[in-house]
Design a protein around this motif. Structure first.
Motif, PDB file in Angstrom:
ATOM      1  N   CYS A   1      15.012 -42.723  11.737  1.00 40.28           N
ATOM      2  CA  CYS A   1      15.223 -44.164  11.671  1.00 40.28           C
ATOM      3  C   CYS A   1      15.576 -44.751  13.034  1.00 40.28           C
ATOM      4  O   CYS A   1      16.254 -44.130  13.852  1.00 40.28           O
TER       5      CYS A   1
ATOM      6  N   CYS B   1      15.722 -34.847   9.476  1.00 38.41           N
ATOM      7  CA  CYS B   1      15.224 -35.684   8.386  1.00 38.41           C
ATOM      8  C   CYS B   1      13.891 -36.226   8.867  1.00 38.41           C
ATOM      9  O   CYS B   1      13.762 -36.571  10.038  1.00 38.41           O
TER      10      CYS B   1
ATOM     11  N   CYS C   1      17.926 -42.183  15.138  1.00 37.81           N
ATOM     12  CA  CYS C   1      18.600 -41.099  14.419  1.00 37.81           C
ATOM     13  C   CYS C   1      17.742 -39.838  14.516  1.00 37.81           C
ATOM     14  O   CYS C   1      16.674 -39.771  13.910  1.00 37.81           O
TER      15      CYS C   1
ATOM     16  N   THR D   1      13.503 -40.641   2.471  1.00 43.06           N
ATOM     17  CA  THR D   1      13.695 -41.728   1.504  1.00 43.06           C
ATOM     18  C   THR D   1      12.777 -42.937   1.761  1.00 43.06           C
ATOM     19  O   THR D   1      12.510 -43.715   0.845  1.00 43.06           O
TER      20      THR D   1
ATOM     21  N   VAL E   1      24.376 -41.765   7.084  1.00 46.38           N
ATOM     22  CA  VAL E   1      24.418 -42.185   8.485  1.00 46.38           C
ATOM     23  C   VAL E   1      25.096 -43.543   8.630  1.00 46.38           C
ATOM     24  O   VAL E   1      25.694 -43.835   9.674  1.00 46.38           O
TER      25      VAL E   1
ATOM     26  N   ILE F   1      22.911 -33.464   5.556  1.00 43.27           N
ATOM     27  CA  ILE F   1      21.674 -33.003   6.189  1.00 43.27           C
ATOM     28  C   ILE F   1      21.913 -31.525   6.431  1.00 43.27           C
ATOM     29  O   ILE F   1      22.697 -31.160   7.299  1.00 43.27           O
TER      30      ILE F   1
HETATM   31  S1  SF4 Z   1      17.273 -41.589   6.435  1.00 39.60           S
HETATM   32 FE1  SF4 Z   1      19.338 -41.207   7.300  1.00 39.60          FE
HETATM   33  S2  SF4 Z   1      19.285 -39.111   8.154  1.00 39.60           S
HETATM   34 FE2  SF4 Z   1      17.160 -39.795   7.815  1.00 39.60          FE
HETATM   35  S3  SF4 Z   1      16.550 -40.610   9.800  1.00 39.60           S
HETATM   36 FE3  SF4 Z   1      17.286 -42.330   8.553  1.00 39.60          FE
HETATM   37  S4  SF4 Z   1      19.429 -42.563   9.090  1.00 39.60           S
HETATM   38 FE4  SF4 Z   1      18.793 -40.541   9.825  1.00 39.60          FE
END
Ligand code: SF4
Length: 659
Positions: free
Chosen positions: A16, A12, A8, A179, A47, A552
């Motif tokens: 991920c 952010c 991803c 997160t 996502v 985002i």
């Molecule tokens: S937390 Fe969500 S937006 Fe951030 S990298 Fe992971 S999947 Fe992507």
């Protein structure tokens, strides 16, 4: 049905690793993939439901040419040949008739991987000799503060958080972004660490903190200086560390002496006892780690705040062992960075334009700026995201500026375009992703069939380059060729570049200046020393626009916008006669919006909030919180001052007549 691993690359920190389920070439599910030390286990809700954007009704399926007034959303379908011909002709005309400065490439692509954001499109516009539109809207100020203080020193690894005994989260909200830092904070607390959160709101992570300082936005510089002064008074400056590893300490301390705790408490709007407790923790607990976010930069004192916060950590000498140091952007840790751009030698660009001034340039209101004739927007939605929003919208509505938008979905900005070009999502094109939240590099893979006639950023740049006489191998958009040039070797899977404990600052990584010292005073810099500029306004409330878990930036705002409400503390609501859920008017000299209000005790009194990420359609006034954000720029690197918005709020029937 098959499951593929990809990454991803959205804007952010976490980047991920994703397990993507595909049936008949269509994406059916997205979840976390194993193997990523930071992100294995779970991904965010937005996502997980990314298919709603990929196949949503807003997806742009073909090139479009405007048929109605700008902003009306009236378009006809066009072929790629017609669209590229039209765009190239208008760029060529502008270059010939009005010069390179008349073409503005507004390229952000922050939610794109390496090739999509940094390969052929920037190269194309550099070759054309047009100005670079500098990415000042976000992170420029904080980034410059880091560069001024530490140069190319790497961030501390977030995976070291559990070994810390004190973690200070300053101006970041990992509850909704970054997160994957939360489990690490939980583990640190389980291991006995104290957690301090400095944020104007009582955020989710602030709820877990041992100490929360709800600092008034724009005053972080004062808070940092007050703690620095207390450290000096208590003999707690780490003299040995500063003598060995820092310069400008005396100048910094001289500025800090202006801020006795009582004066600082008054300016920052926090209790003097809380400042003293913070100083005591910083003095007495080791190893101590600072996670600095991007909240402190979004105001007129942004550079000063970031520099003062970083300087405070230097004064206290919190480096040199695992669990210490500063977590900021980890972008410098990727081996891709040094090699990915430019892909070839490029001429000097014709100057730099501040992204936050593009609206004024389009309107002919920027002193000294050449009139704009072509605006090429890729991976950005300035109609919704730019400060001084009304000026940006006036600029986007000008009939004499030819606007091209290459986008995935019909954003507020795309609706203002003369030509809209359909863009791939990161599920539809091969690329590679590094991360600004972990020391990981990983492939981004084309795992589903292209949707509609979408093309990658590099394919669009290549087509325009050919039409503008720049083609050749240099503009071959084949991702395999490009990837071979940006990477020292094939990136086959999740590559962990550094292990926990391998990035201890002032042991494994140092400031990149010749003397390898941190600089607290930069005499030849744009901002020699942090300083506080007062915040007076005739409007009594500070309006902030914090990120939420829904979007985002403005991405996903088309189907899952955050609640369009203004949150206000009950102590501010009561004297204004505001009740929960009632419609209120928010106004200042720039804008006026009616929307529901939410009485929210997690706000600090004197501060209200409208969420970041809303689209124009989310509110009847056709403006977002950015309608209230001023055109002024920060004290370092020309950053946007979103949190300098000052407003008042009243029941909708009682407020002043506003513009
Ligand atoms: S937390 Fe969500 S937006 Fe951030 S990298 Fe992971 S999947 Fe992507």
């Amino acid at each position: 049905m098959a499951t593929f691993t990809t990454a991803c690359p959205l804007d952010c920190p976490d980047t991920c690793s994703l397990a993507v389920t595909v049936e008949d070439g269509r994406l059916t599910a997205v979840d976390a993939a194993p193997g990523n030390p930071l992100t294995a286990g779970y991904i965010c809700h937005k996502v997980k439901h990314h298919a709603r954007r990929v196949y949503g009704p807003e997806r742009i399926m073909t090139p479009l040419v405007r048929t109605g007034p700008k902003g009306s959303g009236a378009f006809r379908q066009a072929s790629w040949d017609e669209a590229i011909e039209l765009v190239a002709a208008r760029i060529g005309d502008a270059l010939r008739d009005d010069g390179p400065a008349s073409v503005l490439p507004y390229l952000y692509s922050s939610s794109a991987a390496v090739l999509a954001s940094q390969a052929l499109t920037p190269l194309l516009f550099a070759r054309l000799g047009v100005p670079e539109v500098a990415h000042t809207i976000c992170a420029a100020t904080a980034g410059q503060a880091w560069d001024d203080t530490f140069g190319g020193m790497l961030s501390t690894d977030p995976l070291d958080v559990p070994t810390s005994r004190l973690v200070v989260v300053w101006g970041a909200n990992p509850t909704v972004s970054n997160t994957h830092l939360l489990p690490l904070l939980t583990e640190a607390k389980r291991n006995g660490a104290r957690l301090v959160v400095i944020d104007p709101r009582r955020t989710g992570v602030a709820h877990r903190a041992d100490l929360h300082l709800a600092v008034r936005p724009g005053t972080d510089v004062v808070l940092a200086y007050a703690v620095a002064r207390l450290l000096e008074e208590r003999g707690a400056v780490d003299e040995q560390f500063c003598a060995a590893h820092a310069s400008g300490v005396e100048e910094y301390l001289a500025a800090a002496r202006e801020w006795p705790v009582a004066r600082a408490a008054d300016v920052c709007g926090v209790a003097a006892t809380d400042i003293e407790e913070l100083a005591e923790l910083v003095t007495s607990v080791r190893p101590a780690l600072l996670r600095i976010g991007w909240g402190p930069e979004r105001n007129r004192n942004g550079g000063s705040s970031c520099r003062a916060i970083l300087g405070l950590w230097v004064l206290s000498g919190h480096f040199g062992q695992q669990g210490s140091g500063i977590i900021a952007s980890l972008g410098g840790g990727s081996t891709l960075c040094a090699e990915r751009v430019p892909l070839g030698p490029v001429p000097d660009v014709a100057g730099t334009v501040n992204m936050n001034r593009v609206g004024a340039i389009l309107c002919g209101e920027e002193p000294g700026a050449a009139p704009a004739r072509v605006l090429f927007i890729q991976g950005a939605n300035p109609a919704a995201t730019a400060p001084d929003q009304r000026t940006m919208l006036r600029g986007l509505s000008r009939e004499d500026v030819f606007t091209v938008v290459h986008e995935q979905v019909m954003t507020d900005t795309a609706r203002h375009a003369d030509v809209v070009l359909p863009a791939t999502t990161h599920f539809e094109a091969d690329d590679v992703a590094d991360s600004y939240g972990s020391f990981v590099v990983q492939p981004v893979r084309a795992v589903i069939d292209r949707v509609g006639e979408s093309r990658t950023n590099d394919e669009v740049a290549a087509a325009l380059a050919v039409r503008l006489g720049l083609g050749g191998e240099e503009f071959d958009p084949d991702p395999a060729r490009l990837l071979a040039r940006v990477s020292t070797g094939a990136v086959e899977g999740v590559e962990v570049l550094r292990q926990p404990g391998e990035t201890v600052q002032f042991v494994d990584t140092f400031p990149s200046f010749p003397d390898r010292r941190a600089r607290l005073h930069v005499p030849d810099g744009e901002l020699p020393l942090p300083r506080f500029r007062p915040l007076e306004s005739r409007y009594p409330l500070t309006l902030i626009s914090p990120a939420t878990a829904k979007t985002i930036n403005s991405m996903f705002g088309e189907f899952a916008p955050p609640p369009a409400v203004v949150s206000i503390h009950p102590d501010d609501a009561a004297p204004r006669g505001l009740v929960d859920n009632a419609t209120v008017r928010v106004w200042n000299d720039q804008a006026s919006i009616e929307l529901p209000c939410s009485l929210d005790a997690s706000m600090r009194p004197g501060v209200c909030a409208i969420p970041k990420g809303l689209w124009l359609r989310s509110l009847p006034a056709g403006l977002t919180a950015n309608g209230f954000a001023p055109a002024t720029i920060s004290d370092l690197a020309g950053g946007a001052c979103f949190n300098d918005a000052r407003v008042d709020v009243a029941p909708s029937c009682e407020s002043e007549t506003a513009p």
